[in-house]
Design a protein around this motif. Structure first.
Motif, PDB file in Angstrom:
ATOM      1  N   ALA A 177       6.216   3.210  14.605  1.00  0.00           N
ATOM      2  CA  ALA A 177       6.433   4.618  14.944  1.00  0.00           C
ATOM      3  C   ALA A 177       7.920   4.950  15.101  1.00  0.00           C
ATOM      4  CB  ALA A 177       5.689   4.953  16.237  1.00  0.00           C
ATOM      5  N   PHE A 234       0.826  -1.194   0.000  1.00  0.00           N
ATOM      6  CA  PHE A 234       0.000   0.000   0.000  1.00  0.00           C
ATOM      7  C   PHE A 234       0.868   1.256   0.000  1.00  0.00           C
ATOM      8  CE2 PHE A 234      -2.467  -3.423   1.778  1.00  0.00           C
ATOM      9  CZ  PHE A 234      -3.720  -3.250   1.221  1.00  0.00           C
ATOM     10  N   ALA A 250       0.511   0.934   5.499  1.00  0.00           N
ATOM     11  CA  ALA A 250      -0.539   0.178   6.205  1.00  0.00           C
ATOM     12  C   ALA A 250       0.020  -0.828   7.209  1.00  0.00           C
ATOM     13  CB  ALA A 250      -1.457  -0.533   5.204  1.00  0.00           C
ATOM     14  N   SER A 288       0.453   3.895   1.673  1.00  0.00           N
ATOM     15  CA  SER A 288       0.667   4.409   3.028  1.00  0.00           C
ATOM     16  C   SER A 288       1.224   3.310   3.940  1.00  0.00           C
ATOM     17  CB  SER A 288      -0.657   4.896   3.568  1.00  0.00           C
ATOM     18  OG  SER A 288      -1.611   3.854   3.443  1.00  0.00           O
ATOM     19  N   PHE A 332       2.413 -11.825  11.313  1.00  0.00           N
ATOM     20  CA  PHE A 332       0.954 -11.864  11.147  1.00  0.00           C
ATOM     21  C   PHE A 332       0.600 -12.334   9.737  1.00  0.00           C
ATOM     22  CE2 PHE A 332      -3.028  -9.587   9.981  1.00  0.00           C
ATOM     23  CZ  PHE A 332      -3.871 -10.220  10.868  1.00  0.00           C
ATOM     24  N   ALA A 333       1.340 -11.787   8.750  1.00  0.00           N
ATOM     25  CA  ALA A 333       1.089 -12.207   7.365  1.00  0.00           C
ATOM     26  C   ALA A 333       1.476 -13.673   7.165  1.00  0.00           C
ATOM     27  CB  ALA A 333       1.857 -11.309   6.403  1.00  0.00           C
ATOM     28  N   MET A 385       0.584  -2.204  11.042  1.00  0.00           N
ATOM     29  CA  MET A 385      -0.218  -2.107  12.249  1.00  0.00           C
ATOM     30  C   MET A 385       0.664  -1.588  13.389  1.00  0.00           C
ATOM     31  SD  MET A 385      -2.453  -5.464  11.584  1.00  0.00           S
ATOM     32  CE  MET A 385      -3.118  -5.677   9.944  1.00  0.00           C
ATOM     33  N   PRO A 386       0.314  -0.410  13.921  1.00  0.00           N
ATOM     34  CA  PRO A 386       1.232   0.255  14.855  1.00  0.00           C
ATOM     35  C   PRO A 386       1.409  -0.485  16.175  1.00  0.00           C
ATOM     36  CG  PRO A 386      -0.824   1.471  14.676  1.00  0.00           C
ATOM     37  CD  PRO A 386      -0.871   0.393  13.647  1.00  0.00           C
ATOM     38  N   TRP A 387       0.478  -1.409  16.501  1.00  0.00           N
ATOM     39  CA  TRP A 387       0.600  -2.109  17.787  1.00  0.00           C
ATOM     40  C   TRP A 387       1.487  -3.346  17.662  1.00  0.00           C
ATOM     41  CZ3 TRP A 387      -3.783  -1.505  14.892  1.00  0.00           C
ATOM     42  CH2 TRP A 387      -4.287  -2.650  14.266  1.00  0.00           C
ATOM     43  N   LEU A 388       1.914  -3.669  16.450  1.00  0.00           N
ATOM     44  CA  LEU A 388       2.790  -4.825  16.256  1.00  0.00           C
ATOM     45  C   LEU A 388       4.201  -4.337  15.923  1.00  0.00           C
ATOM     46  CD1 LEU A 388       0.532  -7.118  14.033  1.00  0.00           C
ATOM     47  CD2 LEU A 388       0.979  -7.352  16.464  1.00  0.00           C
ATOM     48  N   ARG A 420       8.724  -0.824  16.751  1.00  0.00           N
ATOM     49  CA  ARG A 420       7.375  -0.619  16.261  1.00  0.00           C
ATOM     50  C   ARG A 420       7.400   0.401  15.124  1.00  0.00           C
ATOM     51  NH1 ARG A 420       4.146  -3.425  19.744  1.00  0.00           N
ATOM     52  NH2 ARG A 420       5.108  -3.657  21.769  1.00  0.00           N
ATOM     53  N   ARG A 446       6.580  -7.763   4.168  1.00  0.00           N
ATOM     54  CA  ARG A 446       5.320  -8.420   4.511  1.00  0.00           C
ATOM     55  C   ARG A 446       4.675  -9.013   3.261  1.00  0.00           C
ATOM     56  NH1 ARG A 446       0.715  -4.918   7.336  1.00  0.00           N
ATOM     57  NH2 ARG A 446       0.845  -3.808   5.364  1.00  0.00           N
TER      58      ARG A 446
END
Lengths: 280, 305
Positions: B138, B85, B89, B87, B102-103, B91-94, B136, B152
């Motif tokens: 961020a 993507f 995309a 942006s 996750f993928a 996930m900021p909590w991972l 993370r 990913r």
């Protein structure tokens, strides 16, 4: 420079505290007795009356002594009308937590459902809009009539008042999960349950926690009023009982305790919120 | 044409406005992508580039037409087609590892946690993010975030990689470095890629074929430009190749002038077989381009970026 700034605010707080105590102290000083009209009469009614009028409102020193006394023995229990302030607070906290956790058990799953489905949202919206503005205490007679137990009724009132902020925030948080995270889950062919728990729940967690923080604040406000009505135990009952005893020092002590406990509950939720919030 | 991996047949997208009138963004698009091919799509804003990518990925439905992947019609998103993507995309909590794992565990749910982590680590190493596994999003720069996005997408070993202007949010230096990484990774993995861009140089560097879209509404594929430069090209020697300016001028000519005028000259145009052109081999055009560059005819900035 930074350390000076860090030091300024607490100093100002302390100065304000001392100023307020000073004004309070000045206002509650015993008034100088007017010269007795009749010394014989003064001798008859006793030295206290003769010495001048002591203010009915306690001085800071009286309240301080009372707080100290409560701190010495917070958990004593000498019958239904004489329990330590610690016991009363514990009763209130237990009721708040029971009602609050029950509300969370209902609000978070239902909010999730509402947030996921626009149809369910539109179907439940009128009920939420009508039920939300009802004062939780208005439910009290109904709860007493149906549940037939004052303590359970108080828990029910806490349940109903902490339900709405959690429900609305959960629904909002779930509905406004970023489209692209959902698209990532879709392109990875992630099943609906896994998407709900691994993507939507963590994404909505900060909003849900904000709702829970609002709820605990409201629950703590309402418990005092609810316990004044149902009586028996709790800090609300304590305040009302001390009003009947006309013990302003005890009431002031209880007010301070209510404020401190409320602050602690809010701090705990704020900390939990920070734990689940991640900057992007 | 039997080995075509993706076959797009006559897709269109219409939106119905609030007043009930239909707007056709694009219509009657036909093209194919061979395995191992890198295809770029260039066009101005509003010609529906992202919508085309979303239709290929299965995230959006076409109003008409079909997309076939390996002979089977696309009717939803699939692990066969990974999307990078614009942006990123993430996930900021991972963590970086968490995002990729996750993928991976979505692709192979039966794998043990150790196996998932080992597989994810391989792709973290591939995009040169070794050492940042526990960070993370961020804590990462824009370029590093996009590397995670690439890792990913690659980690699920898709048949096809779909990229939606993946580098447009990055600064020029980072973009250049990441373009070279993508070039290297694609050479290593023989990955089939479909990428949207509005950067002409990016398209020439990366793509084997460049699809040119006319302006919307009613956007069409005007022509497909074959990149005749060798695949071993790099960012540093790209402009030294004789084909470079011919292709580049051809693309910029198209974007500046012809993309607007296209509708007028489309009498003999067959949308089922958009013309396949190789401006890199055209000697006369090259001479022309050389003359132009000597007279200082700099291409408009908007198209060059």
């Amino acid at each position: 420079m930074k350390s000076l700034l860090n030091w300024k605010a607490p100093a100002l707080s302390l100065a304000m505290f001392l100023l307020l105590i000073g004004i309070w102290h000045a206002l509650t000083l015993p008034k100088a007795a007017p010269p007795p009209a009749d010394t014989e009469y003064a001798a008859l009614i006793g030295a206290a009356a003769a010495a001048g009028q002591k203010s009915a409102f306690p001085s800071p020193a009286d309240v301080g002594a009372k707080i100290w006394q409560h701190l010495q023995e917070p958990f004593y229990d000498r019958g239904p009308n004489d329990k330590g302030i610690g016991i009363q607070l514990a009763y209130s906290i237990a009721r708040v937590l029971a009602g609050y956790l029950l509300a969370a058990l209902v609000a978070v799953p239902v909010g999730f459902l509402i947030g996921m489905s626009p149809t369910v949202y539109r179907a439940l919206d009128p009920y939420i809009q009508v039920l939300k503005p009802i004062s939780p205490l208005a439910w009290m007679p109904l709860a007493l009539f149906t549940l037939k137990d004052s303590s359970v009724s108080a828990i029910f009132v806490i349940f109903i008042c902490s339900l709405w902020p959690m429900l609305i925030n959960t629904a909002f948080g779930v509905a406004s999960v970023r489209r692209e995270w959902l698209n990532v889950a879709r392109t990875l062919e992630v099943g609906p349950m896994r998407t709900a728990f691994r993507v939507i729940l963590p994404a909505a967690a900060p909003t849900i926690m904000t709702g829970m923080r609002i709820s605990i604040g409201i629950a703590w406000l309402v418990i005092v009023a609810a316990e004044m009505l149902v009586g028996g135990t709790g800090i609300g009952y304590f305040v009302w009982n001390e009003w009947n005893n006309l013990s302003i020092t005890n009431i002031l002590t209880a007010i301070l305790a209510i404020g401190l406990v409320g602050m602690l509950l809010d701090l705990m939720l704020a900390k939990l919120t920070r734990l689940v919030t991640f900057p992007e | 044409m039997n080995e075509t991996l993706i076959r797009v047949e006559g897709i269109a997208k219409k939106f119905t406005g609030r007043d009930g009138t239909d707007t056709t963004v694009f219509e009657n698009l036909h093209f194919g992508i061979q395995p191992g091919e890198f295809v770029c799509l260039i066009g101005h804003s509003g010609c529906g580039k992202t919508t085309i990518l979303n239709i290929l990925s299965g995230l959006e439905q076409a109003s008409a037409g079909y997309v076939f992947v390996g002979g089977r019609e696309v009717n939803g998103p699939s692990l066969d087609r990974a999307v990078i993507f614009q942006s990123h995309a993430l996930m900021p909590w991972l963590t970086v590892m968490g995002n990729i794992a996750f993928a991976v565990s979505s692709r192979w749910p039966e794998w043990s946690a150790d196996k998932v982590a080992a597989h994810a680590q391989k792709y973290i190493d591939l995009v040169n993010l070794t050492g940042s596994e526990k960070k993370r999003p961020a804590e990462l720069s824009g370029g590093m975030k996009q590397r995670v996005g690439i890792a990913r997408a690659l980690s699920i070993q898709p048949k096809m990689l779909l990229m939606d202007e993946p580098f447009s949010a990055l600064d020029a230096l980072t973009r250049g470095v990441l373009q070279e990484e993508v070039l290297r990774i694609c050479a290593e993995t023989r990955q089939t890629v479909f990428m949207i861009t509005h950067d002409v140089d990016e398209a020439i560097l990366l793509a084997d074929k460049i699809i040119l879209m006319t302006n919307g509404p009613h956007a069409k594929i005007a022509e497909i430009v074959v990149n005749t430069m060798p695949r071993s090209r790099t960012r540093h020697d790209l402009h030294k190749h004789p084909h470079y300016y011919r292709i580049r001028n051809h693309l910029i000519d198209f974007l500046v002038d012809r993309s607007k005028l296209f509708a007028a000259v489309s009498a003999e145009f067959d949308p089922r077989h958009p013309p396949l052109v190789s401006p890199g081999l055209d000697e006369s055009d090259g001479a022309d381009a050389g003359a132009r560059s000597q007279t200082g005819g700099t291409p408009p900035l908007a198209a060059v970026r």
